[in-house]
Design an enzyme around this catalytic site. Sequence first.
Site, PDB file in Angstrom:
ATOM      1  N   GLN A 156     -77.280 -86.313  40.729  1.00 33.86           N
ATOM      2  CA  GLN A 156     -77.684 -85.391  41.789  1.00 33.86           C
ATOM      3  C   GLN A 156     -77.205 -83.994  41.380  1.00 33.86           C
ATOM      4  OE1 GLN A 156     -79.385 -86.935  44.810  1.00 33.86           O
ATOM      5  NE2 GLN A 156     -79.569 -88.265  43.017  1.00 33.86           N
ATOM      6  N   ARG A 162     -76.079 -83.264  48.581  1.00 31.35           N
ATOM      7  CA  ARG A 162     -76.737 -82.328  47.680  1.00 31.35           C
ATOM      8  C   ARG A 162     -78.083 -82.885  47.236  1.00 31.35           C
ATOM      9  NH1 ARG A 162     -72.650 -80.866  45.010  1.00 31.35           N
ATOM     10  NH2 ARG A 162     -73.713 -79.574  43.465  1.00 31.35           N
ATOM     11  N   ALA A 200     -79.385 -86.429  54.539  1.00 32.62           N
ATOM     12  CA  ALA A 200     -79.499 -86.923  53.171  1.00 32.62           C
ATOM     13  C   ALA A 200     -80.057 -85.867  52.227  1.00 32.62           C
ATOM     14  CB  ALA A 200     -80.372 -88.180  53.154  1.00 32.62           C
ATOM     15  N   HIS A 201     -80.127 -86.243  50.942  1.00 33.57           N
ATOM     16  CA  HIS A 201     -80.509 -85.276  49.905  1.00 33.57           C
ATOM     17  C   HIS A 201     -81.951 -84.808  50.052  1.00 33.57           C
ATOM     18  CE1 HIS A 201     -81.711 -88.730  46.914  1.00 33.57           C
ATOM     19  NE2 HIS A 201     -82.265 -88.872  48.085  1.00 33.57           N
ATOM     20  N   ASN A 202     -82.138 -83.546  49.701  1.00 30.78           N
ATOM     21  CA  ASN A 202     -83.443 -82.865  49.664  1.00 30.78           C
ATOM     22  C   ASN A 202     -84.016 -82.549  51.038  1.00 30.78           C
ATOM     23  OD1 ASN A 202     -83.454 -83.240  46.764  1.00 30.78           O
ATOM     24  ND2 ASN A 202     -84.151 -85.335  47.150  1.00 30.78           N
TER      25      ASN A 202
END
Length: 347
Positions: A197, A217, A238-240
């Site tokens: 990540q 991230r 969560a990511h994105n």
Amino acid sequence: MHMNKSLQELADYLDGKVIGDPSVLVSGLASLDDAREGEITFLANPRYAAKVASTKASAVVLPPGADGHGKNVIETANPYLAFAKLLTLFHVRSPKPQGVMPGAFVGANVALGADVTVYPGATVLDGSKLGDRVVIYPGAVVYQGVTIGDDVTIHANTVIRERCIIGNRVIIHSGVVIGSDGFGYAPDGEQWFKIPQVGIVIIEDDVEVGANCTIDRAALEVTRIGKGTKIDNLVQIAHNCQIGENCMIVAQVGIAGSTKIGKHVTFAGQSAVVGHLTIGDNSMIGAKSGVACNLPAGSLVSGIPAYDHRQWLKTSAIVPKLPEMKKTLGTLEKRIADLENLLNSKK
């Protein structure tokens, strides 16, 4: 610090209108029940209007047209907002800057703005940048290359991971982790191969993040929390994910990866969204709801899976009646069967 303000000064501060004696002095504020002489109180909920007559406060903040019962009044369109502003005026003080205190660790090539405070036990690693009037409390850890804007408060035991960016006037409460690895794994036979990540988290201006939240991230680019968004305790993003401006995210909400949230979206407690969805501006997600599809702007949904809130209310009202309805249905089935048997016997 003790403070006295005239009613007129407070009205000017609130952009309100005085009804009564503008020279009355006010030294604090309290609830309708507990206020004493010298204090100001407020009425935000009409159901408590009768308490205005009995309050001992020297003045009351009321909406236009409300009955002041002969009290000194500041009239303003939004008494609850006025209450928040008065609390700020009477009780919120900026702490005196302490600099980098003994017992704090600041690494190499760290840029420190003016009037910074880094408490004992806090850690700021190499190459980070702190703006003016940043306060970092004990046990907080700022990884390498983090950028933090002006007037930011980072409470105890928070972790901000490498290269993440924090805007101006951000408040981060205790136990928050910003920039932890997103939950990404590629299948490798019966095992899982970790996907690095390598993106970051950007927290824009005027965001507040409650205690023990986690914001992951991005895998490649940016997880973004939009300007003015307020996040309650125990939220997972969560990511994105892309969270829009001025959203309200209540405790225990979970937002799965790559979800795009519009502006001014409200998530009630324990609601959740599956990944890769888009939720339009000004939508509201009811408590404990599970969103499993894209939502257009202005949606109001509840339930698991979430659907129109009004329809959900009607459906929920029927559920407790299902046992009785089942019994009635069984009775009707028996009666129909008896009628059919009777008709068949006469053929």
